[in-house]
Design a protein around this motif. Structure first.
Motif, PDB file in Angstrom:
ATOM      1  N   ALA A  18       0.829  -1.220   0.000  1.00 12.72           N
ATOM      2  CA  ALA A  18       0.000   0.000   0.000  1.00 12.72           C
ATOM      3  C   ALA A  18       0.858   1.263   0.000  1.00 12.72           C
ATOM      4  N   LYS A  19       0.651   2.105  -1.032  1.00 14.10           N
ATOM      5  CA  LYS A  19       1.388   3.381  -1.119  1.00 14.10           C
ATOM      6  C   LYS A  19       1.174   4.202   0.148  1.00 14.10           C
ATOM      7  N   ASN A  20      -0.095   4.326   0.574  1.00 16.39           N
ATOM      8  CA  ASN A  20      -0.403   5.235   1.684  1.00 16.39           C
ATOM      9  C   ASN A  20      -0.049   4.676   3.050  1.00 16.39           C
ATOM     10  N   ALA A  21       0.340   3.374   3.071  1.00 11.46           N
ATOM     11  CA  ALA A  21       0.877   2.812   4.321  1.00 11.46           C
ATOM     12  C   ALA A  21       2.400   2.915   4.294  1.00 11.46           C
ATOM     13  N   ALA A 122      -7.496  21.910  -1.243  1.00  4.42           N
ATOM     14  CA  ALA A 122      -6.480  22.796  -0.665  1.00  4.42           C
ATOM     15  C   ALA A 122      -5.378  22.010   0.044  1.00  4.42           C
ATOM     16  N   ARG A 123      -5.699  20.978   0.708  1.00  2.07           N
ATOM     17  CA  ARG A 123      -4.763  20.078   1.401  1.00  2.07           C
ATOM     18  C   ARG A 123      -3.916  20.804   2.458  1.00  2.07           C
ATOM     19  N   PRO A 124      -4.509  21.580   3.367  1.00  7.04           N
ATOM     20  CA  PRO A 124      -3.703  22.251   4.395  1.00  7.04           C
ATOM     21  C   PRO A 124      -3.144  21.243   5.403  1.00  7.04           C
ATOM     22  N   ILE A 125      -2.187  21.702   6.237  1.00  4.58           N
ATOM     23  CA  ILE A 125      -1.689  20.819   7.309  1.00  4.58           C
ATOM     24  C   ILE A 125      -1.859  21.499   8.662  1.00  4.58           C
ATOM     25  N   ASP A 126      -2.910  22.327   8.782  1.00  3.68           N
ATOM     26  CA  ASP A 126      -3.130  23.074  10.035  1.00  3.68           C
ATOM     27  C   ASP A 126      -3.305  22.144  11.242  1.00  3.68           C
ATOM     28  N   LEU A 127      -3.929  20.994  11.043  1.00  6.45           N
ATOM     29  CA  LEU A 127      -4.143  20.073  12.183  1.00  6.45           C
ATOM     30  C   LEU A 127      -2.814  19.443  12.620  1.00  6.45           C
ATOM     31  N   HIS A 128      -1.928  19.207  11.635  1.00  5.70           N
ATOM     32  CA  HIS A 128      -0.603  18.658  11.991  1.00  5.70           C
ATOM     33  C   HIS A 128       0.113  19.683  12.897  1.00  5.70           C
ATOM     34  N   PRO A 164     -10.631  13.558  11.681  1.00  2.00           N
ATOM     35  CA  PRO A 164      -9.748  12.385  11.715  1.00  2.00           C
ATOM     36  C   PRO A 164      -8.804  12.371  10.515  1.00  2.00           C
ATOM     37  N   SER A 165      -7.904  13.351  10.471  1.00  2.93           N
ATOM     38  CA  SER A 165      -6.970  13.476   9.352  1.00  2.93           C
ATOM     39  C   SER A 165      -5.941  12.345   9.400  1.00  2.93           C
ATOM     40  N   VAL A 166      -5.759  11.660   8.252  1.00  4.77           N
ATOM     41  CA  VAL A 166      -4.793  10.557   8.180  1.00  4.77           C
ATOM     42  C   VAL A 166      -3.385  11.091   8.443  1.00  4.77           C
ATOM     43  N   GLY A 167      -2.997  12.114   7.717  1.00  9.99           N
ATOM     44  CA  GLY A 167      -1.627  12.637   7.841  1.00  9.99           C
ATOM     45  C   GLY A 167      -1.348  13.224   9.199  1.00  9.99           C
ATOM     46  N   ALA A 168      -2.328  13.932   9.758  1.00  7.12           N
ATOM     47  CA  ALA A 168      -2.108  14.529  11.083  1.00  7.12           C
ATOM     48  C   ALA A 168      -1.959  13.433  12.134  1.00  7.12           C
ATOM     49  N   THR A 307     -12.632   7.872  -0.156  1.00  9.25           N
ATOM     50  CA  THR A 307     -12.575   8.903  -1.197  1.00  9.25           C
ATOM     51  C   THR A 307     -11.621   8.497  -2.323  1.00  9.25           C
ATOM     52  N   ASP A 308     -10.593   7.702  -1.988  1.00  6.49           N
ATOM     53  CA  ASP A 308      -9.610   7.326  -3.016  1.00  6.49           C
ATOM     54  C   ASP A 308     -10.162   6.339  -4.028  1.00  6.49           C
ATOM     55  N   SER A 309     -11.342   5.766  -3.737  1.00  2.37           N
ATOM     56  CA  SER A 309     -11.958   4.883  -4.730  1.00  2.37           C
ATOM     57  C   SER A 309     -13.164   5.540  -5.378  1.00  2.37           C
ATOM     58  N   SER A 329     -17.433  13.807   0.478  1.00  2.85           N
ATOM     59  CA  SER A 329     -17.476  14.627   1.696  1.00  2.85           C
ATOM     60  C   SER A 329     -16.088  14.855   2.290  1.00  2.85           C
ATOM     61  N   VAL A 330     -15.038  14.267   1.707  1.00  7.28           N
ATOM     62  CA  VAL A 330     -13.698  14.401   2.309  1.00  7.28           C
ATOM     63  C   VAL A 330     -12.897  15.511   1.646  1.00  7.28           C
ATOM     64  N   PHE A 331     -12.875  15.539   0.310  1.00  6.48           N
ATOM     65  CA  PHE A 331     -12.120  16.588  -0.400  1.00  6.48           C
ATOM     66  C   PHE A 331     -13.075  17.559  -1.090  1.00  6.48           C
ATOM     67  N   GLN A 332     -12.538  18.754  -1.395  1.00 11.74           N
ATOM     68  CA  GLN A 332     -13.398  19.800  -1.961  1.00 11.74           C
ATOM     69  C   GLN A 332     -13.685  19.562  -3.439  1.00 11.74           C
ATOM     70  N   ALA A 333     -12.716  18.961  -4.163  1.00 12.48           N
ATOM     71  CA  ALA A 333     -12.913  18.946  -5.626  1.00 12.48           C
ATOM     72  C   ALA A 333     -12.383  17.649  -6.197  1.00 12.48           C
ATOM     73  N   ARG A 334     -13.140  16.608  -6.042  1.00 11.23           N
ATOM     74  CA  ARG A 334     -12.621  15.336  -6.525  1.00 11.23           C
ATOM     75  C   ARG A 334     -13.486  14.782  -7.659  1.00 11.23           C
ATOM     76  N   PHE A 335     -14.064  15.681  -8.471  1.00  7.26           N
ATOM     77  CA  PHE A 335     -14.908  15.243  -9.585  1.00  7.26           C
ATOM     78  C   PHE A 335     -14.354  15.660 -10.942  1.00  7.26           C
ATOM     79  N   LEU A 373      -4.036  11.151  -9.547  1.00  3.47           N
ATOM     80  CA  LEU A 373      -3.766   9.707  -9.499  1.00  3.47           C
ATOM     81  C   LEU A 373      -5.015   8.857  -9.674  1.00  3.47           C
ATOM     82  N   ARG A 374      -6.054   9.136  -8.876  1.00  4.46           N
ATOM     83  CA  ARG A 374      -7.235   8.265  -8.891  1.00  4.46           C
ATOM     84  C   ARG A 374      -8.139   8.592 -10.086  1.00  4.46           C
ATOM     85  N   ALA A 375      -8.123   9.833 -10.539  1.00  7.92           N
ATOM     86  CA  ALA A 375      -8.875  10.189 -11.753  1.00  7.92           C
ATOM     87  C   ALA A 375      -8.279   9.428 -12.935  1.00  7.92           C
TER      88      ALA A 375
HETATM   89  C1  EPZ Z   1      -4.268  10.766   2.914  1.00  9.28           C
HETATM   90  O1  EPZ Z   1      -4.097  12.134   2.588  1.00  9.28           O
HETATM   91  C2  EPZ Z   1      -3.966  10.010   1.635  1.00  9.28           C
HETATM   92  N1  EPZ Z   1      -2.588  10.256   1.242  1.00  9.28           N
HETATM   93  C3  EPZ Z   1      -4.931  10.443   0.527  1.00  9.28           C
HETATM   94  O2  EPZ Z   1      -4.673   9.621  -0.609  1.00  9.28           O
HETATM   95  C4  EPZ Z   1      -6.352  10.153   1.002  1.00  9.28           C
HETATM   96  O3  EPZ Z   1      -7.258  10.625   0.037  1.00  9.28           O
HETATM   97  C5  EPZ Z   1      -6.612  10.881   2.335  1.00  9.28           C
HETATM   98  O4  EPZ Z   1      -5.616  10.476   3.301  1.00  9.28           O
HETATM   99  C6  EPZ Z   1      -7.989  10.561   2.899  1.00  9.28           C
HETATM  100  O5  EPZ Z   1      -8.116   9.193   3.071  1.00  9.28           O
HETATM  101  C7  EPZ Z   1      -1.607   9.580   1.885  1.00  9.28           C
HETATM  102  O6  EPZ Z   1      -1.863   8.788   2.781  1.00  9.28           O
HETATM  103  C8  EPZ Z   1      -0.202   9.864   1.445  1.00  9.28           C
HETATM  104  P1  EPZ Z   1      -6.347  13.874   5.371  1.00  9.28           P
HETATM  105  P2  EPZ Z   1      -4.103  13.239   3.775  1.00  9.28           P
HETATM  106  O7  EPZ Z   1      -5.360  14.615   6.201  1.00  9.28           O
HETATM  107  O8  EPZ Z   1      -3.397  12.703   4.962  1.00  9.28           O
HETATM  108  C9  EPZ Z   1      -8.441  18.112   5.459  1.00  9.28           C
HETATM  109  C10 EPZ Z   1      -4.249   9.149  -2.852  1.00  9.28           C
HETATM  110  O9  EPZ Z   1      -4.966   9.255  -3.848  1.00  9.28           O
HETATM  111  N2  EPZ Z   1      -7.320  18.482   6.338  1.00  9.28           N
HETATM  112  O10 EPZ Z   1      -7.139  12.765   6.000  1.00  9.28           O
HETATM  113  O11 EPZ Z   1      -3.667  14.524   3.197  1.00  9.28           O
HETATM  114  C11 EPZ Z   1      -7.953  17.917   4.030  1.00  9.28           C
HETATM  115  O12 EPZ Z   1      -7.919  19.164   3.353  1.00  9.28           O
HETATM  116  C12 EPZ Z   1      -4.218  10.262  -1.816  1.00  9.28           C
HETATM  117  O13 EPZ Z   1      -3.533   8.147  -2.575  1.00  9.28           O
HETATM  118  C13 EPZ Z   1      -7.305  19.728   6.934  1.00  9.28           C
HETATM  119  O14 EPZ Z   1      -8.220  20.532   6.731  1.00  9.28           O
HETATM  120  O15 EPZ Z   1      -5.657  13.297   4.072  1.00  9.28           O
HETATM  121  C14 EPZ Z   1      -8.977  16.994   3.443  1.00  9.28           C
HETATM  122  O16 EPZ Z   1     -10.115  17.725   3.024  1.00  9.28           O
HETATM  123  C15 EPZ Z   1      -5.080  11.437  -2.245  1.00  9.28           C
HETATM  124  N3  EPZ Z   1      -6.270  20.081   7.733  1.00  9.28           N
HETATM  125  C16 EPZ Z   1      -9.368  16.117   4.626  1.00  9.28           C
HETATM  126  O17 EPZ Z   1      -8.961  16.828   5.823  1.00  9.28           O
HETATM  127  C17 EPZ Z   1      -5.222  19.201   8.005  1.00  9.28           C
HETATM  128  O18 EPZ Z   1      -4.309  19.558   8.768  1.00  9.28           O
HETATM  129  C18 EPZ Z   1      -8.703  14.750   4.602  1.00  9.28           C
HETATM  130  O19 EPZ Z   1      -7.317  14.963   4.702  1.00  9.28           O
HETATM  131  C19 EPZ Z   1      -5.256  17.933   7.388  1.00  9.28           C
HETATM  132  C20 EPZ Z   1      -6.321  17.585   6.570  1.00  9.28           C
END
Ligand code: EPZ
Length: 420
Positions: A18-21, A122-128, A164-168, A307-309, A329-335, A373-375
């Protein structure tokens, strides 16, 4: 990629790591000093190679051992590593933000370019950053670079994630590993990648307890040790090939899957009348007498529909027998993929975060562009089922997340060819 559509896929393939793992699990090596983290089942992808380059740029020696059925990487970490992350490498991949937590925790400081936006939002990292600040980090942002530092060690504490942000979740789990005291993070992401990260932290000696209530408890420790962990199978790649089998009315098997990781997808496909069976770690897709029924889908954080599927499901529903809806409901523009599918004869109308998909009998081949990627993956499986020839341009997006997709599809009987 040039695709000659209409051929039912047949045969057996194996899911990649898994790439994301793999991305967060690789970043764990930056918590080590003078030790080695060895990872099995690391996929061979653009984004993985970018992450390897980023980690090597910090001073780590990555020993890559790939053969027919082995893909192992040993990260040999020196006594000291750099804490300034290369800007041009970091800008190539948003996943570079996963270096924040481990480098700050192990070096006491880190400089990393803020990730830019991308085509899905937008993909911010404010929660991180908010979580790291709560653990005692001083954070400044100057011309697009995050400068974080902490006097002494980060301090363990209770942190609540607004989303529940994955990256954060991943960054804060890695930061907590070397913090002083215990950290409890509430409302964490529940994706399987989080379990894989917890296992990787445990394998280097960090006590991590995932709690059913959606929290994680981590005891910060003084020193870690070398470890060896395996990357889980890629649930999103699995879903992509399942939908390719369904859209071409083929008969395929996918090995090395984790059925529980794709429960939401399987539930929706069953509702849509797809024919498949799951035995241990293999799923078998059967030809169906009729096209899929229309369904309604809403993407949610795990264990909801991923959302990735979503784009790939949009492609599959574009040839269902009726009107389906997908709410993102997860990303703003995934269409963005919808307009490209409509050029292939699909009938998809977007209004804000909902796609209304009027199923058509058959798609027609066309020249289309991958926007992410997923598109790109969605357009490829659409091309496999469409009548005639499809050319999917900008495959660079697809190589980020799909290992050898041309070879895998050829092994299933697809007529695909890479053209420059
Ligand atoms: C991970 O991204 C994945 N990437 C994404 O996969 C996946 O779509 C996403 O999780 C949701 O499952 C990796 O794991 C490398 P999030 P991540 O933080 O961590 C908002 C793919 O196609 N948000 O859960 O960036 C954010 O804007 C990629 O493989 C904040 O607002 O996802 C988004 O709307 C695409 N502030 C939502 O939360 C923050 O600090 C989900 O983001 C962090 C996130």
């Amino acid at each position: 990629m040039k695709i000659n559509g209409g051929i039912p896929l047949k045969g057996t393939i194996k899911t990649q790591g898994a790439k994301n793992a793999a991305l967060p699990v690789m970043a764990v090596c930056l918590l080590l000093r003078g030790q080695t983290l060895t990872l099995d089942n690391v996929p061979d992808l653009y984004d993985i190679n970018t992450m390897i380059a980023l980690i090597e740029d910090l001073g780590v020696n990555a020993e890559i051992m790939r053969s027919e059925n082995k893909s192992q990487i040993a990260f040999h970490v020196p006594e000291e590593i750099k804490w300034e992350v290369s800007e041009n490498l970091a800008r190539k991949m948003r996943g570079s933000s996963l270096l924040l937590g481990p480098v700050l925790a192990s070096c006491g400081r880190v400089s990393l370019p803020l990730p830019g936006g991308c085509s899905i939002g937008a993909r911010p990292i404010d929660l991180h950053l908010k979580g790291l600040k709560q653990m005692g980090a001083d954070i400044e942002i100057q011309n697009g670079i995050v400068h974080a530092s902490v006097k002494g060690k980060l301090r363990g504490r209770r942190i609540y994630l607004d989303f529940p942000s994955v990256g954060a979740t991943e960054n804060l789990m890695m930061a907590a590993s070397l913090a002083k005291g215990e950290t409890i993070i509430e409302n964490i992401a529940r994706e399987p990648e989080i379990d894989n990260l917890a296992a990787a932290l445990r394998c280097i000696g960090v006590p991590v307890e995932l709690e059913g209530t959606g929290g994680v408890r981590i005891q910060g420790i003084e020193s870690v040790h070398s470890g060896h962990e395996r990357v889980i199978p890629d649930r999103i790649e699995t879903c992509t090939y399942i939908l390719a089998g369904i859209m071409t009315n083929g008969h395929i098997k996918i090995e090395d899957i984790v059925p529980s990781h794709i429960d939401a997808i399987l539930a929706k496909l069953e509702e849509a009348g797809a024919k498949f069976s799951v035995r241990r770690n293999v799923i078998e897709i059967f030809p169906a007498k009729k096209r899929l029924h229309p369904i309604s889908v809403k993407t949610m954080p795990y264990p909801g529909f991923p959302t990735d599927s979503q784009p790939q499901m949009g492609a599959a529903l574009s040839i269902a027998r009726g009107v389906s809806t997908i709410e993102e409901s997860v990303f703003q523009a995934r269409f963005l993929y919808a307009q490209e599918l409509n050029r292939m004869g699909a009938d998809i109308q977007i209004s804000r975060d909902v796609a209304v998909i009027r199923g058509v009998e058959r798609l027609k081949g066309a020249n289309v562009k991958a926007t992410d990627l997923r598109a790109g993956a969605a357009l490829i499986i659409a091309g496999l089922s469409a009548e005639g020839e499809t050319i999917v341009e900008d495959m660079v997006h697809v190589w980020r997340g799909y290992e050898a997709i041309d070879k895998k599809l050829k092994s299933l009987g697809a007529q695909v060819e890479l053209v420059s």
